[in-house]
Design a protein around this motif. Sequence first.
Motif, short mmCIF file in Angstrom:
data_model
loop_
_atom_site.label_atom_id
_atom_site.label_comp_id
_atom_site.label_asym_id
_atom_site.label_seq_id
_atom_site.Cartn_x
_atom_site.Cartn_y
_atom_site.Cartn_z
N PRO A 328 1.01 -1.11 -0.02
CA PRO A 328 0.03 -0.03 0.10
C PRO A 328 0.78 1.23 0.10
N HIS A 329 1.98 1.18 0.46
CA HIS A 329 3.05 2.21 0.46
C HIS A 329 3.52 2.66 -0.98
N VAL A 330 3.22 1.45 -2.04
CA VAL A 330 3.81 1.90 -3.28
C VAL A 330 2.64 2.06 -4.15
N PHE A 331 1.49 1.34 -4.16
CA PHE A 331 0.28 1.26 -4.78
C PHE A 331 -1.15 1.71 -4.35
N GLU A 341 9.56 -0.01 7.75
CA GLU A 341 8.13 0.35 7.65
C GLU A 341 7.41 -0.49 6.63
N ALA A 342 8.25 -0.62 5.48
CA ALA A 342 7.65 -1.28 4.32
C ALA A 342 7.19 -2.78 4.98
N LEU A 343 8.16 -3.50 5.60
CA LEU A 343 7.91 -4.60 6.06
C LEU A 343 6.82 -4.89 7.10
N ALA A 344 6.82 -3.42 7.88
CA ALA A 344 5.48 -3.59 8.88
C ALA A 344 4.06 -3.23 8.15
N ARG A 345 4.10 -2.57 7.02
CA ARG A 345 3.09 -2.69 6.21
C ARG A 345 2.55 -3.88 5.64
N GLU A 347 3.25 -6.96 6.81
CA GLU A 347 2.73 -7.92 7.78
C GLU A 347 1.47 -7.33 8.17
N GLU A 348 1.03 -6.00 8.13
CA GLU A 348 -0.31 -5.55 8.41
C GLU A 348 -1.31 -6.07 7.60
N VAL A 349 -1.08 -6.05 6.44
CA VAL A 349 -1.90 -6.44 5.27
C VAL A 349 -2.23 -7.85 5.54
N LYS A 350 -0.99 -8.67 5.65
CA LYS A 350 -1.06 -10.13 5.95
C LYS A 350 -1.92 -10.64 7.09
N ALA A 351 -1.93 -9.76 8.07
CA ALA A 351 -3.09 -9.96 9.27
C ALA A 351 -4.21 -9.69 8.87
N GLU A 352 -4.78 -8.79 8.15
CA GLU A 352 -5.92 -8.28 7.61
C GLU A 352 -6.44 -9.45 6.79
N GLU A 353 -5.74 -9.97 5.73
CA GLU A 353 -5.92 -11.20 5.00
C GLU A 353 -6.36 -12.23 5.79
N LYS A 354 -5.80 -12.58 6.89
CA LYS A 354 -6.02 -13.70 7.96
C LYS A 354 -7.15 -13.66 8.35
N ARG A 355 -7.69 -12.25 8.73
CA ARG A 355 -9.06 -12.05 9.43
C ARG A 355 -10.16 -12.15 8.50
N GLN A 356 -9.95 -11.81 7.09
CA GLN A 356 -10.96 -11.94 6.06
C GLN A 356 -11.30 -13.52 5.89
N LYS A 357 -10.22 -14.43 6.20
CA LYS A 357 -10.42 -15.58 5.77
C LYS A 357 -11.17 -16.41 7.24
N GLY A 358 -11.30 -15.65 7.95
CA GLY A 358 -11.96 -16.12 9.27
C GLY A 358 -11.11 -16.46 10.22
N LEU A 359 -9.91 -16.08 10.18
CA LEU A 359 -8.85 -16.47 11.17
C LEU A 359 -8.60 -15.25 12.09
#
Length: 494
Positions: A328-331, A341-345, A347-359
């Motif tokens: 998200p920091h590029v696109f 900071e790029a790695l933190a972004r 990881e944040e998106v990965k965590a959100e992806e897990k939530r969307q999968k019900g995890l």
Amino acid sequence: MAKAITIVGLGSGDENQLTLGVLRRLTEAKTVYLRTEDHPVVPYLKEQGITCSSFDSVYEAQSSFNDVYETIAAELLRLATEEDRQVVYAVPGHPFVAERTTMLLKERCAAEEIPFEAVGGESFLDQAFARFGFDPIEGFQLLDATSLSMSVLNPRLHTVIGQVYDMYTASDAKLALMELYPDEHTVWVGHALGVAGSESMAAVPLYELDRQTGYGNLSLIYVPPTQADAVINKTFPRLHEIVRILRSPEGCPWDREQTHQSIRKNLIEETYEVLETLDDDDPDAMCEEMGDLLLQIMLHAQMEEETGSFTAYDVIAGLNEKLLRRHPHVFGSRDADNAEEALARWEEVKAEEKRQKGLQPEALSALHGVPRDLPGLMKAYKLQKKAAKVGFDWDRMEDVMAKVEEELAELKAELGESQDRQEDELGDLLFAIVNLARFLSCDPEEALARTNRKFVRRFSYVEKKLREAGKEPGDATLEEMEHYWQEAKTLPHA
């Protein structure tokens, strides 16, 4: 008279290409606003007493074509709204073929509720079809020379490239085409097609494309379709096609018989062969071995395509979407000023992806996400890094060193005991050494790989020296081999 904007096409050539409808609107207009006077029909319009005003001065005042088109559209809208009258705007060719101002006006007229009409004229494509003698139903693409790239080229289609304004644009187009086509590939250059007395066409080798003269507003490039292996073998669709054929009933018996499990080991082997070329910094070998690794991906994807599960194109789509989403920091609108900071972004998106999968990421083990089948050293390293993130870690280097010594002592105590107990203690020692590597900010897998390469270099030297002395390694004494080993250690890069 109610405000309105009408765009008319002047055709690609002389006045004989004007339609009756276009000519009527031109003659009825109080003033015809021309995008440019640099068109063969304009002298004829003036001969007919039609008052013309051009935007050629805008080209000189603005630094980019986008700025030119924005300025023209804004001025035409102003004329229509402030003077509450019908504006007739004339463009080369057809209003809806390679004409950015048409799209700008269409969108803005709709937003401001201004009546909008576009009246066709013959486009340069009509002349291209006729002069180069092809039917676009066979497969055709129209591309812009000012934004040409290999990614949009399809060599199996008839390709017309417009907006070739000058030799610089032709040079940019040539460089883009050379990424796919051989330097000697034949292309056509056309100028003022359909304009009597001005038309010219020439077939030239690609490398001479920017050595031609006469480029201008009425110039284009035509690239005929080709099935030449040297060209289509550079395209991803060809790779997909070849793999599909190999797995088909008419393909290779060996490839047809393979399953995910039967070639699973190949994926691992090809990965390590790629790693070897990276370590050797050998671009030619990298290119070949990366191809072998890509083949494994393509074969596994093809197996799934045959079951209707997914295709190689689904793999690419999923990857593209993930890259866009996780950067998200590029696109997107997020910021990242450094790698952390790029790695933190990410990881944040990965965590959100897990939530969307019900995890629930917070409910997962801290060790979640470490692949089951990673090589031992690499897996130990990743497990320890994840545990360290939640505080399960040593505080000091001295504690880590003490743990290594403790595990070594325990292994010594088990020497001569059962194989299982020795393996357990050896595993504990290796795990402790991985911890030490982590505290030293070293990747244990890389460290061991360097040592392996160093061992190969030194032992190869020992073998070389023994053979020079007329011996094979199996015939030499340990003392002789140790002598050459110590000698090898003194050599550069040993």
